[in-house]
Enzyme design. Structure first.
Site, PDB file in Angstrom:
ATOM      1  N   HIS A  49      15.938  63.249  17.324  1.00  0.00           N
ATOM      2  CA  HIS A  49      16.238  61.837  17.526  1.00  0.00           C
ATOM      3  C   HIS A  49      16.520  61.150  16.196  1.00  0.00           C
ATOM      4  CE1 HIS A  49      15.487  60.747  21.827  1.00  0.00           C
ATOM      5  NE2 HIS A  49      15.005  61.977  21.814  1.00  0.00           N
ATOM      6  N   ALA A  61      12.040  53.907  24.020  1.00  0.00           N
ATOM      7  CA  ALA A  61      13.137  53.639  24.953  1.00  0.00           C
ATOM      8  C   ALA A  61      13.600  52.214  24.724  1.00  0.00           C
ATOM      9  CB  ALA A  61      12.675  53.841  26.394  1.00  0.00           C
TER      10      ALA A  61
END
Length: 468
Positions: free
Chosen positions: A368, A423
């Site tokens: 990520h 998120a």
């Protein structure tokens, strides 16, 4: 492995069927007409009938006729049918007509037609097809349709075999001329079934609101029990309809069972109960099928379980950032219709992420990018990551904000060994900054679990977009 059954259906929120007149419930009566089509030596079968009669626990008599069994079926044709006809002739009814039984009952067929009842096919003979070869069953279906046309003047548009094989539904789909198939008990509403890429409407039947339970040891003992069950079923479905989720209610009747006086009384009571309510649509199954096809036509959609491995990995390999092995393992596992929804597929992918080794899961985390980091500034993020960061305004930071994000990103990675993951579609810019300031203080074990949970949440949100 591909799992053939669909355990998802419509899920928590069912579609509004938009029944005519804004009805809260569709009530559908089926009269099974099987008398004269059952197993019998005189019909060319190997043994007598043993199914759905007053003789609980009856066994076939190989090579012999069974007088009591035959006379029970005779009662259905001679008396029971006419009692049900008197009760129901003023409302739409669907007859499941065994073709050879219809052929032997011209007066009953004339009465069905005079009442305007739909006559669907109940197959060629009232026999068990579980061990019948598919080519023989297909031939029986074709012969049933032709005999039905000869006897009634029109081919059937509904098909219910009843004593099915695992080939029955596929053969019904392949026949190509049915508006609906009824060999399913899987729902309270019609639904589309796909066979060989072609849609077929299914209008579910019932085994519970069905007089067949008079012929079983643990079924209905009295007409009152039958009425109570029908009334309670109606009341529950009617209440759901009033709450905005209308359904259909099927009632299955057999001339030799519900046609008996003590049971027919329950049908009369139930009709009175239905008529005491507003917003009840009495309909044939063909009425329901045609209405559904008009209001809820088949809509093709992405079905991940039916994709090739290469196509699946290309489309979903990036759901877990730069970690296509998750998608590969999902495709290689058992998949079915339950995995064709965002919730179903995200749950399956999360399962395989959790099952991965510690090193593999850490690899997903380290794949990520930093939030508002150098990759974002260089426009080297994946399309998903770019859209996600932009949704929270992270692509338009002031110099001060960028400095703050950089400082927190560096501190977080230095402490935990993987980037801060959240998120972002669940938060705004201020909420993300607040979470970073809090979580950088956590111990690494806690943060590892939090980061993995956020990875799963990000995948869930991405799949909702991918499977719209």
């Amino acid at each position: 492995m591909r799992y053939s059954r669909d355990l998802s259906g419509y899920g928590e929120t069912t579609p509004d069927p938009q029944w005519p007149g804004g009805a809260r419930i569709a009530v559908q009566f089926v009269v099974n007409y099987e008398e004269g089509g059952e197993n019998s030596i005189e019909h060319g079968d190997a043994a007598s009938e043993a199914f759905l009669s007053e003789i609980i626990g009856a066994q076939p008599w190989p090579g012999k006729r069974h007088w009591n069994m035959e006379s029970i079926y005779d009662y259905g044709a001679r008396s029971g049918f006419w009692r049900l006809h008197r009760l129901l002739k003023d409302i739409p009814v669907t007859v499941y007509g065994v073709a050879t039984a219809l052929e032997r009952s011209p007066e009953q067929v004339a009465a069905m037609k005079s009442a305007g009842w739909e006559i669907a096919t109940h197959g060629l003979k009232w026999i068990d097809y579980r061990d019948i070869p598919p080519e023989v069953e297909a031939d029986h279906i074709a012969r049933a349709i032709e005999l039905h046309r000869q006897v009634t003047g029109e081919r059937p548009y509904g098909f219910y075999q009843g004593r099915t094989s695992m080939n029955t539904v596929a053969l019904g789909c392949q026949e190509g001329g049915f508006a609906y198939l009824a060999d399913t008990i899987a729902d309270d509403l019609p639904y589309w079934h796909v066979h060989d890429g072609k849609p077929q409407l299914m209008v579910p039947y019932t085994m519970d609101a069905n007089d067949m339970r008079f012929s079983s040891g643990q079924g209905f003992g009295t007409g009152q029990e039958f009425f109570d069950y029908l009334r309670d079923s109606f009341d529950m479905l009617y209440a759901e309809g009033e709450a905005g989720a209308p359904k259909m209610m099927s009632i299955g009747l057999h001339c030799r069972l519900a046609g008996r006086p003590g049971r027919a009384k329950a049908i009369q009571q139930f009709l009175d109960h239905c008529r005491a309510h507003d917003g009840v649509w009495f309909a044939s199954r063909l009425d329901i099928a045609r209405h559904w096809a008009e209001m809820h036509p088949w809509q093709p959609r992405i079905r991940p379980s039916e994709m090739s491995r290469d196509d699946f990995v290309v489309r979903f390999g990036g759901i877990y950032e730069h970690s296509p092995f998750i998608a590969e393992r999902v495709w290689d596992s058992e998949m079915g219709a339950v995995h064709d929804t965002p919730t179903g597929l995200s749950g399956r992918m999360a399962q395989f992420f959790r099952a991965a080794s510690d090193a593999e899961r850490l690899g997903v985390l380290t794949a990520h990018p930093d939030l508002a980091g150098k990759l974002a500034q260089a426009k080297r993020l994946t399309a998903d990551s770019s859209a996600e960061q932009a949704s929270a305004g992270l692509d338009a930071l002031t110099d001060a904000e960028r400095t703050q994000f950089t400082r927190l990103n560096d501190a977080y990675f230095a402490k935990h060994g993987f980037p801060f993951i959240i998120a972002v579609r669940d938060h705004d810019k201020a909420g993300i900054l607040s979470a970073m300031q809090t979580r950088v203080q956590n111990d690494t074990r806690t943060e590892r679990a939090t980061a993995e949970a956020q990875v799963i949440r990000i995948a869930e949100l991405r799949l909702k977009e991918a499977l719209k």
